[in-house]
Every structure is written in C-alpha cells, then in structure tokens.
Design a protein around this motif. Structure first.
Motif, PDB file in Angstrom:
ATOM      1  N   THR A 191       0.845  -1.192   0.000  1.00  0.00           N
ATOM      2  CA  THR A 191       0.000   0.000   0.000  1.00  0.00           C
ATOM      3  C   THR A 191       0.879   1.240   0.000  1.00  0.00           C
ATOM      4  OG1 THR A 191      -1.653  -1.180   1.303  1.00  0.00           O
ATOM      5  CG2 THR A 191      -1.812   1.206   1.287  1.00  0.00           C
ATOM      6  N   ILE A 192       0.433   2.260  -0.702  1.00  0.00           N
ATOM      7  CA  ILE A 192       1.081   3.556  -0.653  1.00  0.00           C
ATOM      8  C   ILE A 192       0.119   4.478   0.086  1.00  0.00           C
ATOM      9  CG2 ILE A 192       1.921   5.499  -2.011  1.00  0.00           C
ATOM     10  CD1 ILE A 192       2.648   3.488  -4.196  1.00  0.00           C
ATOM     11  N   ASP A 193       0.500   4.870   1.298  1.00  0.00           N
ATOM     12  CA  ASP A 193      -0.342   5.689   2.164  1.00  0.00           C
ATOM     13  C   ASP A 193       0.110   7.144   2.045  1.00  0.00           C
ATOM     14  OD1 ASP A 193      -2.148   6.475   4.132  1.00  0.00           O
ATOM     15  OD2 ASP A 193      -1.030   5.571   5.792  1.00  0.00           O
ATOM     16  N   LEU A 194      -0.726   7.993   1.451  1.00  0.00           N
ATOM     17  CA  LEU A 194      -0.387   9.389   1.222  1.00  0.00           C
ATOM     18  C   LEU A 194      -0.157  10.125   2.528  1.00  0.00           C
ATOM     19  CD1 LEU A 194      -0.230  11.687  -1.011  1.00  0.00           C
ATOM     20  CD2 LEU A 194      -2.532  12.275  -0.233  1.00  0.00           C
ATOM     21  N   ILE A 195       0.973  10.817   2.603  1.00  0.00           N
ATOM     22  CA  ILE A 195       1.260  11.715   3.715  1.00  0.00           C
ATOM     23  C   ILE A 195       0.936  13.143   3.286  1.00  0.00           C
ATOM     24  CG2 ILE A 195       3.057  12.657   5.209  1.00  0.00           C
ATOM     25  CD1 ILE A 195       4.461   9.887   5.001  1.00  0.00           C
ATOM     26  N   SER A 196       1.471  13.554   2.134  1.00  0.00           N
ATOM     27  CA  SER A 196       1.230  14.922   1.661  1.00  0.00           C
ATOM     28  C   SER A 196       1.350  14.978   0.143  1.00  0.00           C
ATOM     29  CB  SER A 196       2.218  15.899   2.303  1.00  0.00           C
ATOM     30  OG  SER A 196       3.550  15.565   1.966  1.00  0.00           O
ATOM     31  N   ILE A 197       0.762  16.030  -0.429  1.00  0.00           N
ATOM     32  CA  ILE A 197       0.828  16.258  -1.862  1.00  0.00           C
ATOM     33  C   ILE A 197       1.011  17.759  -2.101  1.00  0.00           C
ATOM     34  CG2 ILE A 197      -1.706  16.394  -2.103  1.00  0.00           C
ATOM     35  CD1 ILE A 197      -1.325  15.046  -4.909  1.00  0.00           C
ATOM     36  N   GLY A 198       1.868  18.072  -3.046  1.00  0.00           N
ATOM     37  CA  GLY A 198       2.073  19.457  -3.465  1.00  0.00           C
ATOM     38  C   GLY A 198       1.932  19.526  -4.975  1.00  0.00           C
ATOM     39  N   MET A 199       1.240  20.536  -5.463  1.00  0.00           N
ATOM     40  CA  MET A 199       1.036  20.725  -6.901  1.00  0.00           C
ATOM     41  C   MET A 199       1.303  22.181  -7.261  1.00  0.00           C
ATOM     42  SD  MET A 199      -2.402  18.510  -7.682  1.00  0.00           S
ATOM     43  CE  MET A 199      -1.946  17.127  -8.745  1.00  0.00           C
ATOM     44  N   VAL A 200       1.981  22.384  -8.391  1.00  0.00           N
ATOM     45  CA  VAL A 200       2.275  23.719  -8.892  1.00  0.00           C
ATOM     46  C   VAL A 200       1.935  23.726 -10.381  1.00  0.00           C
ATOM     47  CG1 VAL A 200       4.064  25.455  -9.280  1.00  0.00           C
ATOM     48  CG2 VAL A 200       4.139  24.020  -7.220  1.00  0.00           C
ATOM     49  N   ALA A 201       1.014  24.601 -10.764  1.00  0.00           N
ATOM     50  CA  ALA A 201       0.649  24.740 -12.183  1.00  0.00           C
ATOM     51  C   ALA A 201       1.531  25.811 -12.816  1.00  0.00           C
ATOM     52  CB  ALA A 201      -0.826  25.123 -12.309  1.00  0.00           C
ATOM     53  N   GLU A 202       1.690  25.712 -14.116  1.00  0.00           N
ATOM     54  CA  GLU A 202       2.522  26.689 -14.826  1.00  0.00           C
ATOM     55  C   GLU A 202       1.985  28.111 -14.718  1.00  0.00           C
ATOM     56  OE1 GLU A 202       4.873  24.856 -18.458  1.00  0.00           O
ATOM     57  OE2 GLU A 202       2.720  24.442 -18.635  1.00  0.00           O
ATOM     58  N   ASP A 203       0.697  28.268 -14.406  1.00  0.00           N
ATOM     59  CA  ASP A 203       0.138  29.616 -14.271  1.00  0.00           C
ATOM     60  C   ASP A 203       0.356  30.204 -12.873  1.00  0.00           C
ATOM     61  OD1 ASP A 203      -1.691  28.238 -12.693  1.00  0.00           O
ATOM     62  OD2 ASP A 203      -3.399  28.594 -14.018  1.00  0.00           O
ATOM     63  N   GLY A 204       1.103  29.481 -12.015  1.00  0.00           N
ATOM     64  CA  GLY A 204       1.452  29.991 -10.698  1.00  0.00           C
ATOM     65  C   GLY A 204       0.578  29.488  -9.557  1.00  0.00           C
ATOM     66  N   ARG A 205      -0.542  28.837  -9.848  1.00  0.00           N
ATOM     67  CA  ARG A 205      -1.392  28.313  -8.774  1.00  0.00           C
ATOM     68  C   ARG A 205      -0.670  27.179  -8.060  1.00  0.00           C
ATOM     69  NH1 ARG A 205      -5.487  25.507 -10.662  1.00  0.00           N
ATOM     70  NH2 ARG A 205      -4.451  25.339 -12.672  1.00  0.00           N
ATOM     71  N   GLU A 206      -0.923  27.065  -6.758  1.00  0.00           N
ATOM     72  CA  GLU A 206      -0.317  26.009  -5.962  1.00  0.00           C
ATOM     73  C   GLU A 206      -1.356  25.358  -5.054  1.00  0.00           C
ATOM     74  OE1 GLU A 206       4.248  27.673  -5.546  1.00  0.00           O
ATOM     75  OE2 GLU A 206       3.039  27.461  -3.736  1.00  0.00           O
ATOM     76  N   LEU A 207      -1.093  24.108  -4.749  1.00  0.00           N
ATOM     77  CA  LEU A 207      -1.918  23.344  -3.817  1.00  0.00           C
ATOM     78  C   LEU A 207      -0.973  22.550  -2.925  1.00  0.00           C
ATOM     79  CD1 LEU A 207      -4.724  21.999  -2.984  1.00  0.00           C
ATOM     80  CD2 LEU A 207      -4.075  20.216  -4.592  1.00  0.00           C
ATOM     81  N   ILE A 219       5.375  20.384  -1.374  1.00  0.00           N
ATOM     82  CA  ILE A 219       5.206  21.614  -2.152  1.00  0.00           C
ATOM     83  C   ILE A 219       6.560  22.149  -2.598  1.00  0.00           C
ATOM     84  CG2 ILE A 219       5.068  23.209  -0.183  1.00  0.00           C
ATOM     85  CD1 ILE A 219       3.067  23.418  -3.512  1.00  0.00           C
ATOM     86  N   ALA A 220       7.577  22.064  -1.755  1.00  0.00           N
ATOM     87  CA  ALA A 220       8.918  22.502  -2.156  1.00  0.00           C
ATOM     88  C   ALA A 220       9.439  21.627  -3.293  1.00  0.00           C
ATOM     89  CB  ALA A 220       9.873  22.466  -0.965  1.00  0.00           C
ATOM     90  N   ASP A 221       9.192  20.331  -3.211  1.00  0.00           N
ATOM     91  CA  ASP A 221       9.630  19.429  -4.280  1.00  0.00           C
ATOM     92  C   ASP A 221       8.860  19.693  -5.574  1.00  0.00           C
ATOM     93  OD1 ASP A 221      11.394  18.307  -2.467  1.00  0.00           O
ATOM     94  OD2 ASP A 221      10.249  16.457  -2.200  1.00  0.00           O
ATOM     95  N   ALA A 222       7.569  19.994  -5.481  1.00  0.00           N
ATOM     96  CA  ALA A 222       6.785  20.312  -6.683  1.00  0.00           C
ATOM     97  C   ALA A 222       7.318  21.587  -7.341  1.00  0.00           C
ATOM     98  CB  ALA A 222       5.306  20.461  -6.329  1.00  0.00           C
ATOM     99  N   ARG A 223       7.657  22.579  -6.535  1.00  0.00           N
ATOM    100  CA  ARG A 223       8.245  23.816  -7.081  1.00  0.00           C
ATOM    101  C   ARG A 223       9.571  23.520  -7.772  1.00  0.00           C
ATOM    102  NH1 ARG A 223       7.043  26.636  -1.444  1.00  0.00           N
ATOM    103  NH2 ARG A 223       4.903  27.355  -1.829  1.00  0.00           N
ATOM    104  N   HIS A 224      10.349  22.640  -7.182  1.00  0.00           N
ATOM    105  CA  HIS A 224      11.627  22.277  -7.797  1.00  0.00           C
ATOM    106  C   HIS A 224      11.400  21.499  -9.101  1.00  0.00           C
ATOM    107  CE1 HIS A 224      15.850  21.569  -8.184  1.00  0.00           C
ATOM    108  NE2 HIS A 224      15.642  20.270  -8.245  1.00  0.00           N
ATOM    109  N   ASN A 225      10.366  20.674  -9.135  1.00  0.00           N
ATOM    110  CA  ASN A 225      10.041  19.967 -10.382  1.00  0.00           C
ATOM    111  C   ASN A 225       9.776  20.962 -11.506  1.00  0.00           C
ATOM    112  OD1 ASN A 225      10.326  17.542  -9.053  1.00  0.00           O
ATOM    113  ND2 ASN A 225       8.135  17.134  -8.895  1.00  0.00           N
ATOM    114  N   LEU A 226       9.058  22.036 -11.197  1.00  0.00           N
ATOM    115  CA  LEU A 226       8.819  23.095 -12.183  1.00  0.00           C
ATOM    116  C   LEU A 226      10.143  23.719 -12.625  1.00  0.00           C
ATOM    117  CD1 LEU A 226       7.096  25.121 -13.815  1.00  0.00           C
ATOM    118  CD2 LEU A 226       6.811  26.423 -11.693  1.00  0.00           C
TER     119      LEU A 226
END
Length: 180
Positions: A16-32, A160-167
């Motif tokens: 099982t993969i049990d989610l701890i956290s998720i970060g998302m960054v769209a190219e238009d600057g929105r973040e989750l 979220i920091a890793d998602a920003r770095h992915n961008l």
C-alpha cells in the motif's frame, strides 16, 4: 495544454502507498499543498527514513515534555485535511487547469498516491489525467542525467517545495529544447 508539477510524500509498505502529503504547482502559478490527517503516524514514527526526512517538514504538534515519538500531526493546521477533502481539492485544482498534463520526478509512485485518493484507477474523476509524465525520462531523452539538472537548495521531501523544484527542472529542460 498546461503542465502541473507535483510531488507526494507517502508511506510504502510494499503493498500500500499511504499518502502523507501532496504538493502541486501549475505553470500559471497556482499552488496546492495538503497533508493527510489520516496516514498511519505510528508507522511513520517507526520508519527511520520518513522520520528523518519527511516528518520534520510536516505541521506537527510537539510533545511539551519533548518525549520523542509522541509528536503528532496538527489537525488544526490549515494544510491538514482528511483524504476525501484532499481528493476534492486535487480534483478541483486539476479541473481548473486547461488541458492538464501531470509531471513528477520519478513519477511512478507519485501517480499511484495521486490516483489512490479516488480509490481504484477506474474511479478517477472525468478530466483528471490517468497518466503522469516523468521528468527523469524527459531528462534521459535530452541526454541529461539527474546530476545535470538544477539542484534543490532547501525543502527536500516537503511535497510543495519538491513540486516547485520539479517546475524549475522542467523550465531548465525547456531552455535546452529551445536552444536545439
């Protein structure tokens, strides 16, 4: 098409993969950014790597007496939500994105953690991608190794920091393809 770069932190027990956290960054600057209030905190406390690398970046309540292993997620923090709420937040974020395309770094487990927010893959809501593109694969396609990509200065294993770095890595690879 608009790319969404994301990262997840999760507990993986081999089944099982049990989610701890998720970060998302769209190219238009929105973040989750969202932290699950439902992951198995005891299992994370027993997992040396997660305690050393992920736990410190989460919103946690420290035991006032400083007894290690009794800290817990601060469920009053505005980033902490139950999984069904995170699923709705992720769905809304993606559906508000024109022609969304998901990207992650070593994407396989991230995609499973994202998809499992909705149950089995067949339960993904309409308009949500059933596939995530992989930044590592794109780097290989361009003749790059992970060592050639920009280095993340801080926030390692914070979704979220890793998602920003992915961008940032994607923008770097975009600059290479524009030169070619």
């Amino acid at each position: 098409m608009m790319r969404i770069f994301y990262d997840t932190e999760f507990l993986d027990d081999g089944r099982t993969i049990d989610l701890i956290s998720i970060g998302m960054v769209a190219e238009d600057g929105r973040e989750l950014y969202a932290v699950s209030s439902e992951f198995d905190q005891g299992a994370v406390r027993r997992h040396g790597w997660l305690m050393a690398n992920v736990w410190p970046s989460l919103p946690i309540l420290r035991n006032p007496r400083g007894v290690r292993g009794t800290d817990r997620i601060d469920v009053t923090d505005p980033d902490v939500h139950p999984r069904p709420q995170i699923a709705r937040m992720v769905s809304r974020f993606i559906q508000e994105t024109p022609d969304p395309q998901l990207w992650a770094y070593y994407a396989a487990y991230d995609h499973v953690a994202y998809a499992q927010l909705f149950g089995p893959m067949s339960n993904l809501p309409a308009g949500l991608p059933m596939q995530t593109d992989d930044l590592v694969t794109e780097a290989k396609r361009l003749g790059l190794t992970p060592a050639d990509l920009p280095k993340q200065e801080a926030g390692h294993h914070n979704a979220i920091a890793d998602a920003r770095h992915n961008l940032a890595m994607a923008k770097y690879m975009d600059s290479i393809t524009r030169k070619a």
